[in-house]
Design a protein around this motif. Structure first.
Motif, PDB file in Angstrom:
ATOM      1  N   ARG A  42      14.314  34.096  13.346  1.00 57.27           N
ATOM      2  CA  ARG A  42      15.031  35.272  13.856  1.00 57.27           C
ATOM      3  C   ARG A  42      16.377  35.323  13.154  1.00 57.27           C
ATOM      4  NH1 ARG A  42      16.494  36.002  19.346  1.00 57.27           N
ATOM      5  NH2 ARG A  42      17.007  33.779  19.492  1.00 57.27           N
ATOM      6  N   ILE A  43      16.825  36.542  12.829  1.00 56.39           N
ATOM      7  CA  ILE A  43      18.117  36.668  12.144  1.00 56.39           C
ATOM      8  C   ILE A  43      19.103  37.462  13.005  1.00 56.39           C
ATOM      9  CG2 ILE A  43      17.117  36.424   9.854  1.00 56.39           C
ATOM     10  CD1 ILE A  43      17.191  39.436   9.541  1.00 56.39           C
ATOM     11  N   ASN A  44      20.367  37.502  12.557  1.00 55.50           N
ATOM     12  CA  ASN A  44      21.427  38.190  13.311  1.00 55.50           C
ATOM     13  C   ASN A  44      21.547  37.661  14.739  1.00 55.50           C
ATOM     14  OD1 ASN A  44      22.394  40.001  11.387  1.00 55.50           O
ATOM     15  ND2 ASN A  44      20.557  41.281  11.663  1.00 55.50           N
ATOM     16  N   SER A  63      23.517  35.647  17.511  1.00 58.94           N
ATOM     17  CA  SER A  63      24.819  35.024  17.760  1.00 58.94           C
ATOM     18  C   SER A  63      24.600  33.728  18.542  1.00 58.94           C
ATOM     19  CB  SER A  63      25.774  35.972  18.459  1.00 58.94           C
ATOM     20  OG  SER A  63      25.097  36.620  19.487  1.00 58.94           O
ATOM     21  N   SER A 102      22.581  32.908  12.088  1.00 56.00           N
ATOM     22  CA  SER A 102      23.780  33.717  12.395  1.00 56.00           C
ATOM     23  C   SER A 102      23.763  35.032  11.638  1.00 56.00           C
ATOM     24  CB  SER A 102      25.040  32.990  11.909  1.00 56.00           C
ATOM     25  OG  SER A 102      25.449  31.968  12.752  1.00 56.00           O
ATOM     26  N   PRO A 103      24.477  36.049  12.117  1.00 53.80           N
ATOM     27  CA  PRO A 103      24.664  37.269  11.311  1.00 53.80           C
ATOM     28  C   PRO A 103      25.421  36.939  10.020  1.00 53.80           C
ATOM     29  CG  PRO A 103      25.436  37.577  13.578  1.00 53.80           C
ATOM     30  CD  PRO A 103      25.180  36.114  13.407  1.00 53.80           C
ATOM     31  N   GLN A 108      27.427  42.040   5.269  1.00 52.06           N
ATOM     32  CA  GLN A 108      26.673  42.767   4.241  1.00 52.06           C
ATOM     33  C   GLN A 108      27.599  43.155   3.078  1.00 52.06           C
ATOM     34  OE1 GLN A 108      23.613  42.940   3.772  1.00 52.06           O
ATOM     35  NE2 GLN A 108      22.849  44.933   3.121  1.00 52.06           N
ATOM     36  N   ASN A 142      21.021  38.641   3.006  1.00 55.86           N
ATOM     37  CA  ASN A 142      20.357  39.429   4.062  1.00 55.86           C
ATOM     38  C   ASN A 142      18.988  39.928   3.619  1.00 55.86           C
ATOM     39  OD1 ASN A 142      22.060  39.384   6.387  1.00 55.86           O
ATOM     40  ND2 ASN A 142      23.559  40.577   5.229  1.00 55.86           N
ATOM     41  N   CYS A 144      15.826  38.705   5.750  1.00 57.27           N
ATOM     42  CA  CYS A 144      15.119  39.803   6.394  1.00 57.27           C
ATOM     43  C   CYS A 144      13.623  39.687   6.104  1.00 57.27           C
ATOM     44  CB  CYS A 144      15.680  41.085   5.811  1.00 57.27           C
ATOM     45  SG  CYS A 144      15.500  42.446   6.863  1.00 57.27           S
TER      46      CYS A 144
END
Ligand code: TXA
Ligand code: MG
Length: 318
Positions: free
Chosen positions: A237-239, A241, A296-297, A300, A308, A312
């Motif tokens: 999983r990405i982004n 926190s 973590s996020p 960009q 990313n 992704c």
């Protein structure tokens, strides 16, 4: 599994050059990631690259050259191309150019397309190898198709093992993500893949806008455009926190986080994060006590685009 990693010395370099000349496969380091190389003009050797990787032949390969002037031998060049090459090469930038149509031995390298992808890597061992072999070297990243790209000789050994005749060891790759690919066959510069050279740097130098191609994921002009690529062996999983990381997830942090299993860059440096990215994804997937990876996020900007893009695709659920 036999160990076919060879240290960087003159004898091994000559042996590697002979291997390329004789139609063999040599994995070698570049500034970005390790490549799986063969003589660009040897159709049979090029076919064995696709076979070793398990890669479909509709995905064309990048040719690696050691001198800018070589470009003219098989690609159409103009002032814009030569100027960009002089400024950014050797370095993490690949050009897609119109190829000269009289060299049929390049058909497989180019997957039958009228264009050819070319780059000059910023790595002494790679440049010495290309010069010693006396031919451009076709090389995709030295990993099984859709898997994580290798940034050390050991990664190549784990992924391709005996399928490669020799793996030249040049230590860990400095940049850690693949080249930025720019299509120069159109009046505007179109970025086919975000990579080791930032869009900002290209735009600052040229004063022109760089357009981003989102491609067609089912018919990619670059396999980097496939939705699922660079995949670790567990769900990612990405982004995420820090507060949302689950107990059974391996947490790869970025910047100021308190409890990461690994941190891509505690100081929030995107170049450092790119260098560590693939090695940390590989490390995470060895921790079988976790059920997944959380990341973590990532901002960009700069090399964040390439990071990313990779994570992704790595996190895409089929
Ligand atoms: O950093 C890199 O670029 C590494 C190192 C080894 O040089 N190489 C690399 O190769 O990433 P590979 O095969 O994993 O990715 C090459 C990309 C593919 O997405 C391919 O489709 C694209 O380049 N490509 C090659 N020839 C092309 C062409 N004629 N037109 C459009 N895209 C092309
Ligand atoms: Mg690749």
């Amino acid at each position: 599994m036999s160990n076919n990693i060879y240290e960087d010395n003159e004898k091994n370099l000559q042996q590697a050059a002979e291997t390329i000349k004789n139609g063999g496969l040599v994995a070698f380091p570049t500034d970005t990631v390790y490549g799986l190389g063969a003589n660009v003009y040897d159709g049979k050797a090029v076919a064995s690259i696709f076979e070793a990787k398990g890669r479909p032949t509709f995905d064309p390969l990048i040719s690696h050259i050691a001198e800018i002037d070589f470009l003219k031998e098989y690609a159409a060049t103009d002032d814009r191309v030569m100027d960009l090459a002089k400024h950014f090469w050797p370095g993490p930038l690949t050009f897609v150019l119109k190829r000269k149509d009289n060299i049929s031995s390049l058909d497989l390298v180019c997957s039958g397309l009228p264009n050819i992808a070319v780059r000059m890597p910023n790595h002494q061992l790679a440049l010495r190898l290309i010069k010693a072999a006396g031919v451009p070297i076709a090389a995709p990243s030295a990993n099984r198709f859709k898997c994580i790209s290798p940034t050390t000789a050991q990664h190549v050994q784990e992924s391709l093992g005996d399928k490669v005749d020799m793996i030249l060891d040049g230590g860990p790759c400095k940049i850690g993500v693949e080249t930025t690919i720019i299509d120069l066959t159109t009046p505007h510069m179109v970025m086919l893949r975000a990579g080791g050279l930032s869009k900002e740097e290209l735009e600052d130098y040229t004063g022109e806008k760089v357009y981003i191609s989102h491609g067609d994921p089912n018919k990619p002009s670059a396999p980097g455009q496939l939705l699922k690529h660079y995949a670790p062996r567990m769900p990612m999983r990405i982004n995420v926190s820090e507060g949302d990381v689950k107990e059974d997830e391996f947490f790869i942090g970025f910047g100021k986080v308190k409890k990461a299993n690994l941190n891509l860059s505690p100081s929030g440096d995107l170049n450092e994060a790119a260098t560590n990215l693939f090695a940390y994804m590989r490390e995470a997937e060895t921790h079988q006590e976790y059920k997944g990876i959380a990341m973590s996020p990532i901002p960009q900007t700069g090399l964040g685009l390439a990071i990313n893009d990779r994570i992704c695709r790595a996190s895409y659920q089929e």
